[in-house]
Write a protein that holds these residues in place. Structure first.
Motif, PDB file in Angstrom:
ATOM      1  N   ARG B 141       0.824  -1.208   0.000  1.00 55.79           N
ATOM      2  CA  ARG B 141       0.000   0.000   0.000  1.00 55.79           C
ATOM      3  C   ARG B 141       0.863   1.264   0.000  1.00 55.79           C
ATOM      4  NH1 ARG B 141      -3.519   2.493   4.259  1.00 55.79           N
ATOM      5  NH2 ARG B 141      -5.321   3.254   3.090  1.00 55.79           N
ATOM      6  N   VAL B 167       4.721   0.513  -4.745  1.00 55.58           N
ATOM      7  CA  VAL B 167       3.698   0.886  -3.758  1.00 55.58           C
ATOM      8  C   VAL B 167       2.562   1.611  -4.469  1.00 55.58           C
ATOM      9  CG1 VAL B 167       5.322   1.017  -1.821  1.00 55.58           C
ATOM     10  CG2 VAL B 167       4.866   3.066  -3.181  1.00 55.58           C
ATOM     11  N   ASP B 168       1.370   1.488  -3.907  1.00 54.27           N
ATOM     12  CA  ASP B 168       0.222   2.183  -4.495  1.00 54.27           C
ATOM     13  C   ASP B 168       0.295   3.685  -4.243  1.00 54.27           C
ATOM     14  OD1 ASP B 168      -0.940   0.018  -5.603  1.00 54.27           O
ATOM     15  OD2 ASP B 168      -2.521  -0.237  -4.102  1.00 54.27           O
ATOM     16  N   HIS B 169       0.822   4.045  -3.095  1.00 56.96           N
ATOM     17  CA  HIS B 169       0.896   5.465  -2.741  1.00 56.96           C
ATOM     18  C   HIS B 169       2.320   5.767  -2.290  1.00 56.96           C
ATOM     19  CE1 HIS B 169      -3.445   5.134  -2.788  1.00 56.96           C
ATOM     20  NE2 HIS B 169      -3.332   4.111  -1.969  1.00 56.96           N
ATOM     21  N   ASP B 171       5.601   8.362  -1.185  1.00 57.44           N
ATOM     22  CA  ASP B 171       5.783   9.564  -0.371  1.00 57.44           C
ATOM     23  C   ASP B 171       7.063  10.243  -0.849  1.00 57.44           C
ATOM     24  OD1 ASP B 171       7.932   8.219   0.718  1.00 57.44           O
ATOM     25  OD2 ASP B 171       6.847   7.601   2.518  1.00 57.44           O
ATOM     26  N   ARG B 172       7.439  11.309  -0.169  1.00 58.68           N
ATOM     27  CA  ARG B 172       8.580  12.088  -0.674  1.00 58.68           C
ATOM     28  C   ARG B 172       9.894  11.329  -0.597  1.00 58.68           C
ATOM     29  NH1 ARG B 172       7.476  18.257   1.239  1.00 58.68           N
ATOM     30  NH2 ARG B 172       5.295  18.221   0.615  1.00 58.68           N
ATOM     31  N   TRP B 174      10.283   7.900  -0.759  1.00 57.29           N
ATOM     32  CA  TRP B 174      10.291   6.676  -1.575  1.00 57.29           C
ATOM     33  C   TRP B 174      10.807   6.982  -2.985  1.00 57.29           C
ATOM     34  CZ3 TRP B 174      10.129   1.611  -1.261  1.00 57.29           C
ATOM     35  CH2 TRP B 174       9.707   0.848  -2.344  1.00 57.29           C
ATOM     36  N   ARG B 175      11.882   6.302  -3.399  1.00 59.98           N
ATOM     37  CA  ARG B 175      12.438   6.545  -4.732  1.00 59.98           C
ATOM     38  C   ARG B 175      12.140   5.383  -5.681  1.00 59.98           C
ATOM     39  NH1 ARG B 175      12.911  11.564  -5.329  1.00 59.98           N
ATOM     40  NH2 ARG B 175      14.626  11.497  -6.830  1.00 59.98           N
ATOM     41  N   GLY B 176      11.417   4.386  -5.193  1.00 64.71           N
ATOM     42  CA  GLY B 176      11.117   3.222  -6.026  1.00 64.71           C
ATOM     43  C   GLY B 176       9.857   3.429  -6.851  1.00 64.71           C
ATOM     44  N   PRO B 177       9.434   2.372  -7.541  1.00 64.24           N
ATOM     45  CA  PRO B 177       8.247   2.477  -8.378  1.00 64.24           C
ATOM     46  C   PRO B 177       6.959   2.745  -7.596  1.00 64.24           C
ATOM     47  CG  PRO B 177       9.517   0.539  -8.966  1.00 64.24           C
ATOM     48  CD  PRO B 177      10.109   1.082  -7.701  1.00 64.24           C
ATOM     49  N   VAL B 178       6.067   3.506  -8.218  1.00 67.62           N
ATOM     50  CA  VAL B 178       4.713   3.715  -7.692  1.00 67.62           C
ATOM     51  C   VAL B 178       3.759   3.227  -8.775  1.00 67.62           C
ATOM     52  CG1 VAL B 178       2.999   5.423  -6.948  1.00 67.62           C
ATOM     53  CG2 VAL B 178       5.417   5.715  -6.322  1.00 67.62           C
ATOM     54  N   GLY B 179       2.814   2.394  -8.396  1.00 72.62           N
ATOM     55  CA  GLY B 179       1.858   1.838  -9.363  1.00 72.62           C
ATOM     56  C   GLY B 179       1.511   0.426  -8.947  1.00 72.62           C
TER      57      GLY B 179
END
Ligand SMILES: Cc1cc2nc3c(=O)[nH]c(=O)nc-3n(C[C@H](O)[C@H](O)[C@H](O)COP(=O)(O)OP(=O)(O)OC[C@H]3O[C@@H](n4cnc5c(N)ncnc54)[C@H](O)[C@@H]3O)c2cc1C
Ligand code: FES
Lengths: 153, 269
Positions: B141, B167-169, B171-172, B174-179
């Motif tokens: 999440r 991750v779905d969401h 934050d500032r 987190w440098r990994g993938p979002v999706g």
């Protein structure tokens, strides 16, 4: 053939298009580089055309009141970025920031549209691909909205 | 079959609502296969199926990771070391780690779904030379809700395991993938003809993941998912856990897509 042609001719996005069609598309493209931390574009500015990411990571962000920028999606090597250039008012609807040094092909949106008007068969091939990408992204966002990993209470 | 009282050795808080219990196994020669579950009984409250998340090569420990979502899981996650809970099992089918040796392996999971797959990952890593590319794709999440975060970090450091986390969401920080986790599939290196996939997570996530894997050319007999259905007896008697023509407690929870043949996409099954 051009450098851009060589870079896109075997890309899955263009699979099924003729070499002539891919050549026309390639003529609207330019190879560009972005460094980590760079802003490629911001929400509300002119959407000039799509980008095909060749390497690196790009984050799409939306500014939210009180929470600052929220990353909604990251795109990576092989992904296309942007469809706002296709539809009025031709403005980006989010910011694009470079997470790690990126290389991309920047296509000229008006050039692609003009080529599509001249050759509707090419326009149809491009439209099929961009709408498929749009549908896939929408589907992903739907799943994100469902918040499937939240606690079911 | 009655629950056997077993002593809880330790309780580790993994996330806000998720705890890992290290339980003394019911018998000395206790063992399980990756993907199997037990029925855990919180005395006076009720009994629920929980997958085993421990190392299949360490029979001295029964390790289970539980997310508190309701009365029974609340009670099970409120235990302290020294408390006793009831255990029945192990039950059910397992991830076919042996049958898929020789090819590439994709392990795709989301949220708490990493827990039922952890034994399979440990088993594969213990016999790493028997597989070609092994890739773990994990969706959570948010960056603060990664299960087994330290172990994920350790696995990411290995040269023989590709680990991609989204991750779905974001934050500032987190440098990994979002999706969604399906977006990671095209970044994994595998040959569809010789690839098997193990999938575990919320049902909707599994549906879309399987569709994407099918689109990539992996055949149904090499796609395996862990189906969760409410259970009562756990031993194929009551019919509570029916899924299509299977009783999930006996023929499942791990079923191949060939076995499920469409039931996955049929509503109210
Ligand atoms: C084979 C199998 C393996 C499982 N492994 C694990 C595990 O390793 N760790 C873990 O934490 N849980 C696992 N579960 C789920 C667990 O059994 C349920 O969360 C539990 O039964 C809930 O009981 P409860 O009395 O606490 O809450 P309930 O009051 O029964 O349920 C509370 C809420 O959770 C929802 N819920 C219940 N069961 C599920 C489910 N299976 N999937 C999604 N939502 C559900 C209900 O709809 C309700 O909204 C597994 C289930 C099965 C069938
Ligand atoms: S739980 Fe009774 S038949 Fe499966």
């Amino acid at each position: 053939m051009s450098e851009v042609f060589d870079l896109i001719v075997d890309h899955p996005f263009f699979a099924g298009m003729t070499r002539d069609q891919i050549k026309v598309v390639s003529e609207t493209g330019t190879v560009v580089s972005y460094h980590e931390g760079q802003t490629i574009f911001t929400e509300g500015t002119d959407a000039v055309g799509p980008l095909l990411i060749l390497s690196g990571d790009v984050a799409l962000e939306m500014q939210t009141p009180g929470h600052g920028p929220q990353v909604i999606l990251t795109l990576h090597s092989g992904d296309f970025l942007g469809w706002s250039w296709l539809y009025p008012p031709y403005r980006w609807t989010y910011d694009a920031h470079v997470h790690s040094n990126a290389e991309a092909i920047r296509f000229d949106g008006p050039g692609l549209k003009e080529a599509s008007e001249v050759d509707p068969a090419l326009g149809y091939e491009l439209m099929k691909r961009f709408t498929e990408m749009l549908v896939n992204r929408m589907q992903s966002i739907r799943i994100q909205l469902l918040d499937v990993y939240s606690t079911p209470r | 079959m009655h629950p056997i009282p077993c002593r809880v050795r330790s309780v580790v808080r993994e996330l806000e609502d998720t705890f890992t219990l290290d339980i003394e196994p019911p018998e000395n020669d206790w063992g399980f296969a990756p993907g199997q579950f037990t029925m855990l009984y919180a005395f006076g409250v009720g009994e629920v199926p929980i997958s085993i998340s421990g190392d299949p090569n360490d029979p001295s420990r029964l390790v289970q990771t539980i997310r508190a979502v309701g009365p029974v899981t609340d009670a099970l996650t409120a235990v302290s070391p020294g408390d006793t809970i009831g255990v029945r099992g192990p039950f059910g089918s397992s991830w076919p780690t042996k049958a898929v040796e020789g090819g590439d392996l994709l392990i795709i999971t989301g949220g708490i779904g990493l827990a039922p797959l952890r034994p399979a990952i440990l088993e594969v890593l213990a016999n790493r030379d028997r597989y070609d590319n092994v890739t773990l794709l994990y969706g959570a999440r948010s960056p603060g809700e990664l299960l087994f975060a330290d172990e994920l970090q350790e696995w990411r450091g290995r040269f023989d395991l590709d680990v991609l986390i989204t991750v779905d969401h974001g934050d500032r920080v987190w440098r990994g993938p979002v999706g969604v986790v399906t977006s990671l599939i095209s970044r994994a290196s595998f040959d569809p003809e010789s690839t098997a996939a193990f999938v575990c997570g919320p049902e909707i996530m599994m549906r879309f993941t399987i569709q994407e894997l099918q689109r990539k050319g992996i055949t149904d007999d090499r796609l395996f998912a862990s189906m969760e259905r409410n259970m009562k007896c756990g031993i194929g008697l009551c019919g509570h856990c029916q899924f299509g023509r299977y009783f999930v407690c006996k023929e499942g929870p791990i079923l191949s897509c060939a076995q499920m043949s469409g039931a996955f996409w049929t509503r109210e099954v």
